[in-house]
Design a protein around this motif. Structure first.
Motif, PDB file in Angstrom:
ATOM      1  N   PHE A  84      12.278   5.705  -8.007  1.00 66.72           N
ATOM      2  CA  PHE A  84      11.804   5.988  -9.371  1.00 66.72           C
ATOM      3  C   PHE A  84      10.720   7.057  -9.365  1.00 66.72           C
ATOM      4  CE2 PHE A  84       8.644   5.286 -12.696  1.00 66.72           C
ATOM      5  CZ  PHE A  84       9.430   5.380 -13.839  1.00 66.72           C
ATOM      6  N   ASP A  85       9.761   6.939  -8.438  1.00 61.89           N
ATOM      7  CA  ASP A  85       8.643   7.893  -8.389  1.00 61.89           C
ATOM      8  C   ASP A  85       9.131   9.298  -8.064  1.00 61.89           C
ATOM      9  OD1 ASP A  85       6.803   5.923  -8.998  1.00 61.89           O
ATOM     10  OD2 ASP A  85       6.380   5.458  -6.907  1.00 61.89           O
ATOM     11  N   LEU A  86      10.059   9.397  -7.127  1.00 63.88           N
ATOM     12  CA  LEU A  86      10.576  10.715  -6.745  1.00 63.88           C
ATOM     13  C   LEU A  86      11.306  11.363  -7.922  1.00 63.88           C
ATOM     14  CD1 LEU A  86      10.580  12.618  -4.372  1.00 63.88           C
ATOM     15  CD2 LEU A  86      12.642  11.502  -3.512  1.00 63.88           C
ATOM     16  N   PHE A  87      12.072  10.555  -8.660  1.00 64.99           N
ATOM     17  CA  PHE A  87      12.759  11.070  -9.848  1.00 64.99           C
ATOM     18  C   PHE A  87      11.744  11.555 -10.884  1.00 64.99           C
ATOM     19  CE2 PHE A  87      14.181  10.182 -14.216  1.00 64.99           C
ATOM     20  CZ  PHE A  87      15.269  11.037 -14.294  1.00 64.99           C
ATOM     21  N   PHE A  88      10.693  10.760 -11.107  1.00 62.33           N
ATOM     22  CA  PHE A  88       9.666  11.122 -12.096  1.00 62.33           C
ATOM     23  C   PHE A  88       8.922  12.391 -11.675  1.00 62.33           C
ATOM     24  CE2 PHE A  88       5.358  10.857 -13.853  1.00 62.33           C
ATOM     25  CZ  PHE A  88       5.642  10.703 -15.211  1.00 62.33           C
ATOM     26  N   ILE A  89       8.631  12.522 -10.378  1.00 57.50           N
ATOM     27  CA  ILE A  89       7.931  13.711  -9.873  1.00 57.50           C
ATOM     28  C   ILE A  89       8.801  14.955 -10.038  1.00 57.50           C
ATOM     29  CG2 ILE A  89       7.105  14.818  -7.755  1.00 57.50           C
ATOM     30  CD1 ILE A  89       6.135  11.984  -6.890  1.00 57.50           C
ATOM     31  N   PHE A 117       0.828  -1.204   0.000  1.00 56.56           N
ATOM     32  CA  PHE A 117       0.000   0.000   0.000  1.00 56.56           C
ATOM     33  C   PHE A 117       0.868   1.262   0.000  1.00 56.56           C
ATOM     34  CE2 PHE A 117      -3.374  -2.831   1.980  1.00 56.56           C
ATOM     35  CZ  PHE A 117      -4.141  -2.869   0.835  1.00 56.56           C
ATOM     36  N   TYR A 118       2.022   1.192   0.663  1.00 54.09           N
ATOM     37  CA  TYR A 118       2.933   2.336   0.671  1.00 54.09           C
ATOM     38  C   TYR A 118       3.468   2.589  -0.744  1.00 54.09           C
ATOM     39  CZ  TYR A 118       6.630   5.494   2.247  1.00 54.09           C
ATOM     40  OH  TYR A 118       7.441   6.581   2.427  1.00 54.09           O
ATOM     41  N   VAL A 119       3.866   1.511  -1.437  1.00 55.00           N
ATOM     42  CA  VAL A 119       4.365   1.622  -2.810  1.00 55.00           C
ATOM     43  C   VAL A 119       3.248   2.105  -3.737  1.00 55.00           C
ATOM     44  CG1 VAL A 119       5.201   0.272  -4.790  1.00 55.00           C
ATOM     45  CG2 VAL A 119       6.225  -0.052  -2.539  1.00 55.00           C
ATOM     46  N   MET A 120       2.015   1.639  -3.494  1.00 54.73           N
ATOM     47  CA  MET A 120       0.879   2.115  -4.295  1.00 54.73           C
ATOM     48  C   MET A 120       0.670   3.613  -4.098  1.00 54.73           C
ATOM     49  SD  MET A 120      -2.069  -0.790  -3.878  1.00 54.73           S
ATOM     50  CE  MET A 120      -1.608  -2.514  -3.801  1.00 54.73           C
ATOM     51  N   GLU A 121       0.774   4.072  -2.865  1.00 55.78           N
ATOM     52  CA  GLU A 121       0.589   5.502  -2.600  1.00 55.78           C
ATOM     53  C   GLU A 121       1.638   6.322  -3.339  1.00 55.78           C
ATOM     54  OE1 GLU A 121      -0.275   8.742   0.889  1.00 55.78           O
ATOM     55  OE2 GLU A 121      -0.406   6.604   1.316  1.00 55.78           O
ATOM     56  N   SER A 122       2.872   5.843  -3.319  1.00 52.92           N
ATOM     57  CA  SER A 122       3.933   6.525  -4.054  1.00 52.92           C
ATOM     58  C   SER A 122       3.611   6.559  -5.547  1.00 52.92           C
ATOM     59  CB  SER A 122       5.270   5.806  -3.814  1.00 52.92           C
ATOM     60  OG  SER A 122       6.328   6.466  -4.485  1.00 52.92           O
ATOM     61  N   GLY A 123       3.077   5.446  -6.059  1.00 56.02           N
ATOM     62  CA  GLY A 123       2.703   5.386  -7.473  1.00 56.02           C
ATOM     63  C   GLY A 123       1.576   6.346  -7.817  1.00 56.02           C
ATOM     64  N   ILE A 125      -0.010   0.592 -11.380  1.00 56.34           N
ATOM     65  CA  ILE A 125       0.375   0.832  -9.982  1.00 56.34           C
ATOM     66  C   ILE A 125       0.205  -0.438  -9.154  1.00 56.34           C
ATOM     67  CG2 ILE A 125      -0.310   2.073  -7.882  1.00 56.34           C
ATOM     68  CD1 ILE A 125      -0.970   4.480  -9.773  1.00 56.34           C
ATOM     69  N   LEU A 126      -0.929  -1.127  -9.332  1.00 49.01           N
ATOM     70  CA  LEU A 126      -1.180  -2.394  -8.624  1.00 49.01           C
ATOM     71  C   LEU A 126      -0.171  -3.453  -9.011  1.00 49.01           C
ATOM     72  CD1 LEU A 126      -5.076  -2.608  -8.848  1.00 49.01           C
ATOM     73  CD2 LEU A 126      -3.749  -2.537  -6.740  1.00 49.01           C
ATOM     74  N   ALA A 127       0.088  -3.575 -10.331  1.00 49.34           N
ATOM     75  CA  ALA A 127       1.000  -4.614 -10.825  1.00 49.34           C
ATOM     76  C   ALA A 127       2.418  -4.393 -10.303  1.00 49.34           C
ATOM     77  CB  ALA A 127       0.991  -4.629 -12.350  1.00 49.34           C
ATOM     78  N   ARG A 128       2.853  -3.131 -10.280  1.00 51.10           N
ATOM     79  CA  ARG A 128       4.207  -2.857  -9.784  1.00 51.10           C
ATOM     80  C   ARG A 128       4.335  -3.224  -8.318  1.00 51.10           C
ATOM     81  NH1 ARG A 128       7.072   2.966  -8.926  1.00 51.10           N
ATOM     82  NH2 ARG A 128       5.348   3.090  -7.438  1.00 51.10           N
ATOM     83  N   ALA A 129       3.342  -2.835  -7.512  1.00 54.43           N
ATOM     84  CA  ALA A 129       3.386  -3.154  -6.077  1.00 54.43           C
ATOM     85  C   ALA A 129       3.421  -4.670  -5.863  1.00 54.43           C
ATOM     86  CB  ALA A 129       2.191  -2.536  -5.366  1.00 54.43           C
ATOM     87  N   ALA A 130       2.574  -5.397  -6.594  1.00 53.67           N
ATOM     88  CA  ALA A 130       2.523  -6.858  -6.446  1.00 53.67           C
ATOM     89  C   ALA A 130       3.840  -7.497  -6.881  1.00 53.67           C
ATOM     90  CB  ALA A 130       1.362  -7.420  -7.264  1.00 53.67           C
TER      91      ALA A 130
END
Length: 316
Positions: free
Chosen positions: A211-216, A109-115, A150-155
Motif C-alpha cells: 500500500f505504501d509503495l503504491f501511495f508513494i 518497526f519495519y511497517v512503521m518505517e514504511s508508513g 502509523i502506530l495503529a496500523r502496525a499494531a
C-alpha cells in the motif's frame, strides 16, 4: 503440509542458528553488524539532536524525519544486540515468549518505517501542490494524527503474528535457522498445514509495504505532473531538489523488498545463508544510511554540523 515424522511439542526454548552454514565466520560477521549499529545510533541520535536544538527545523518535513530516526533507532536496538550476543557469546537460546515479542516488534518497526516514508511522500506532495497552505495542512495536530495512524496500523497488522504462532502446537525442530525470531521462520519449522500463516504473511506485506509503495508512486506521479507544469527550468530543478533525499531513502528501503519479490516470482532461490544476510541488511542498512543521506543533502543539517565543528575547532 510440513513433514513431521519426529515432531516435538511446543518448546519453551528455541535456538537461533545465526547464519546457518557460516557459524565459523560469525566473529567476522559481527564486525560489520556492530559498525552498522554504532553508525546508525550515532547518526540518528545526531539527527534528533539537531532537530531538537534548531527551532528553525520544527517544520513538518523535519518532524517527520525525527519520527523516522526514532523508528530507525528502535529497529536496530531490537535486532542487533541479540545478533551480537549470538556472534560473540553464542547466546543462541531464546525463550518462546521472548521469541513472540521479537516477532511482533521487529516487523512492527519495519511497517512503521514504511508508513513514515509514505507520510514523507505526502509531505512533499503538499509542499509542491499547495505551498501556500503547507504549514496549515500539515499542522502539528495533523502530524500527531498521522503518527497515531502509523502506530495503529502496525499494531493492527502485527498483533495477530504472536497470537497465531502461540497456537502452533508441534514443531519439526527447536532450532530456528535465523538470527532473530522471524514469524515465517518459526512457521516453517511447525508441523501441519501452514497455508493460513502464509496467507496472513502475504496480507501483511500487501497492506503495509504494498500500500505504501503504491501511495508513494502515486504521490510522486502527481508531484512530477505539477513540476513539469512550471515553465522555468530553474524553478523545476529547485522543486525536485527538495525531493532528492526522500527519493534516495525510498530507493534504499524498498529496493531489497522489490528484488526479493521479483526473485520469488521468477523462481530464483538464493542459498539460505545468503537470504538471511540480505534480510538482515535490509533491516539494518537503511537506519545507518538514512541520517547520512539527509545530513549530506539537507542544507540546514550541513550548516549545523559545520557550525558545531567550527566552534569546537575554535575552542581547540
Amino acid at each position: 503440509m510440513s513433514s513431521c515424522n519426529n515432531s516435538i511439542p511446543q518448546p519453551l526454548i528455541f535456538v537461533l542458528a545465526g547464519i546457518p552454514g557460516l557459524e565459523s565466520s560469525h566473529g567476522w560477521f559481527s564486525v560489520p553488524f556492530f559498525l552498522v549499529f554504532v553508525i546508525a545510533v550515532i547518526g540518528n541520535a545526531t539527527i534528533l539532536c539537531i532537530i531538537w536544538v534548531e527551532k528553525g527545523l520544527h517544520e513538518p518535513m523535519f518532524l517527520l524525519l525525527a519520527m523516522l530516526s526514532v523508528v530507525d533507532l528502535s529497529l536496530v536496538s531490537v535486532i542487533v544486540p541479540r545478533m551480537l550476543g549470538i556472534f560473540w557469546m553464542h547466546a543462541k537460546e531464546i525463550s518462546f515468549n521472548v521469541c513472540l515479542t521479537q516477532m511482533f516488534f521487529i516487523p512492527s518497526f519495519y511497517v512503521m518505517e514504511s508508513g513514515v516514508l509514505s507520510a514523507m511522500a505526502f509531505d512533499r506532495f503538499v509542499a509542491i501542490w499547495h505551498p501556500l497552505r503547507y504549514t496549515s495542512i500539515l499542522s502539528h495536530n495533523m502530524l500527531v494524527k498521522m503518527s497515531l495512524a502509523i502506530l495503529a496500523r502496525a499494531a493492527t497488522l502485527l498483533t495477530p503474528a504472536p497470537i497465531l504462532a502461540k497456537r502452533l502446537e508441534s514443531f519439526q525442530t527447536h532450532i530456528i535457522a535465523y538470527s532473530y525470531c522471524a514469524y515465517m521462520a518459526v512457521v516453517q519449522i511447525a508441523c501441519g498445514d501452514i497455508s493460513d500463516h502464509i496467507v496472513y504473511g502475504l496480507m501483511v506485506i500487501v497492506a503495509s509495504v504494498g500500500f505504501d509503495l503504491f501511495f508513494i508512486i502515486l504521490s510522486y506521479g502527481l508531484i512530477l505532473h505539477a513540476v513539469f507544469q512550471i515553465p522555468s527550468w530553474e524553478a523545476r530543478s529547485k522543486a525536485l531538489s527538495t525531493c532528492g533525499s526522500h527519493l534516495s531513502v525510498i530507493a534504499l528501503f524498498y529496493s531489497p523488498v522489490v528484488f526479493s519479490v521479483l526473485a520469488q516470482i521468477l523462481g530464483y532461490h538464493m542459498a539460505p545463508h545468503l537470504q538471511i544476510i540480505i534480510d538482515n541488511l535490509y533491516f539494518l542498512v537503511p537506519p545507518m544510511l538514512n541520517p547520512l543521506i539527509y545530513g549530506a543533502r539537507t542544507k540546514q543539517m550541513r550548516e549545523w554540523v559545520l557550525r558545531t565543528l567550527h566552534c569546537h575547532g575554535d575552542q581547540g
